[in-house]
Design a protein around this motif. Sequence first.
Motif, PDB file in Angstrom:
ATOM      1  N   HIS A 171      31.418  52.153  -8.730  1.00  0.00           N
ATOM      2  CA  HIS A 171      29.999  51.809  -8.610  1.00  0.00           C
ATOM      3  C   HIS A 171      29.724  51.038  -7.330  1.00  0.00           C
ATOM      4  O   HIS A 171      28.760  50.272  -7.249  1.00  0.00           O
ATOM      5  N   CYS A 186      23.163  57.181 -10.241  1.00  0.00           N
ATOM      6  CA  CYS A 186      24.373  57.105 -11.073  1.00  0.00           C
ATOM      7  C   CYS A 186      23.974  56.820 -12.522  1.00  0.00           C
ATOM      8  O   CYS A 186      22.906  56.276 -12.785  1.00  0.00           O
ATOM      9  N   CYS A 188      24.929  54.496 -14.123  1.00  0.00           N
ATOM     10  CA  CYS A 188      24.787  53.036 -14.239  1.00  0.00           C
ATOM     11  C   CYS A 188      23.394  52.572 -13.837  1.00  0.00           C
ATOM     12  O   CYS A 188      23.033  51.427 -14.077  1.00  0.00           O
ATOM     13  N   CYS A 193      26.400  55.632  -5.951  1.00  0.00           N
ATOM     14  CA  CYS A 193      27.710  55.100  -6.322  1.00  0.00           C
ATOM     15  C   CYS A 193      28.804  56.125  -5.973  1.00  0.00           C
ATOM     16  O   CYS A 193      28.591  57.339  -6.074  1.00  0.00           O
TER      17      CYS A 193
HETATM   18 ZN   LIG Z   1      27.089  53.477 -10.639  1.00  0.00          ZN
END
Ligand SMILES: [Zn+2]
Length: 314
Positions: A171, A186, A188, A193
């Motif tokens: 990340h 991403c 996340c 990332c």
């Molecule tokens: Zn990420």
Amino acid sequence: MAQQTIGPGTPVIAFDVGGTDIKAALFDADGTAIGLRRTPTPPLGADPAGTLIEALARITAELRAEHPHIEPQAAGFVVPGIVDAAAGIGVFASNLGWRDAPLRALASERLSLPVALDHDVRSASWAEHELGGAREHDDVVVLIIGTGIAGAILVGGRPYAAGGYAGEIGHAPIAEAPPRGDAVRCACGAYGCLETVASAGAIARRYAAETGATPDGAREVIALAGAGDAVAARIWDEALDALSLALAQLTAVLGPQAIVIGGGLSRAGDVLFDEVRTRLAGRLSFHRMPQIVPAQLGDDAGLLGAALHARELS
Ligand SMILES: [Zn+2]
């Protein structure tokens, strides 16, 4: 199991908890894994930590009934997500559902044993340092490249955890978000990332998105790239470029002696390792070029690390 012994010491029990299954084994006084098994992770529901600990207790009872001559003196278990190993807290795990759960204290009380808790990939990197691909080095970065990219850092022979937040190499950003760049978002939530481009999952996904084909994982995309498929070649090239950029940053900042690469993508072998070495060297000048080596312990590294941590308590 590629490496089945952690060496002589007190008997311990170890668990590697994943979103899909829980790997567990007893380790006897020789350090040999006994009764190694995978048990599906139960639905964790409203009390994820409590439900998990009950599952660990059931597996412990099962293993002890089958191998009554092995009396574990401590337990080690590893979980994904953000883990504060020093405090024994599972801070956050997106696929398991807890937040700030006192996993170590709960397990210790339920199992009536001293318990060590760690992050799965930091634990795997510890095992690689003690038993596997990073044995000769104290300053090491470990990358596990599969569906995503997980990482761990050893500094001076000790895991560097930063309260559980260190090592999230997957990340780290390698591309610019729109409108300035074309980085994708991403899972996340951040843009660009490393794992959106360089994970095995991303390589297969990007090829599928561009061609409509459904490749048999990154392995097939890499094979197609070698066979002259232009789309596959560009996606593989971009993955290698992103990876070598991230490794160059790590090399400049941490100066590791070795970078150990494991996970599904590492099975690509020379076509990965030779390219990463060449591209990384191309980005460096005075820096110390790290050795780029494959992980040696395979999928059981996390479990072996958990057993090693348990040994430290007994
Ligand atoms: Zn990420």
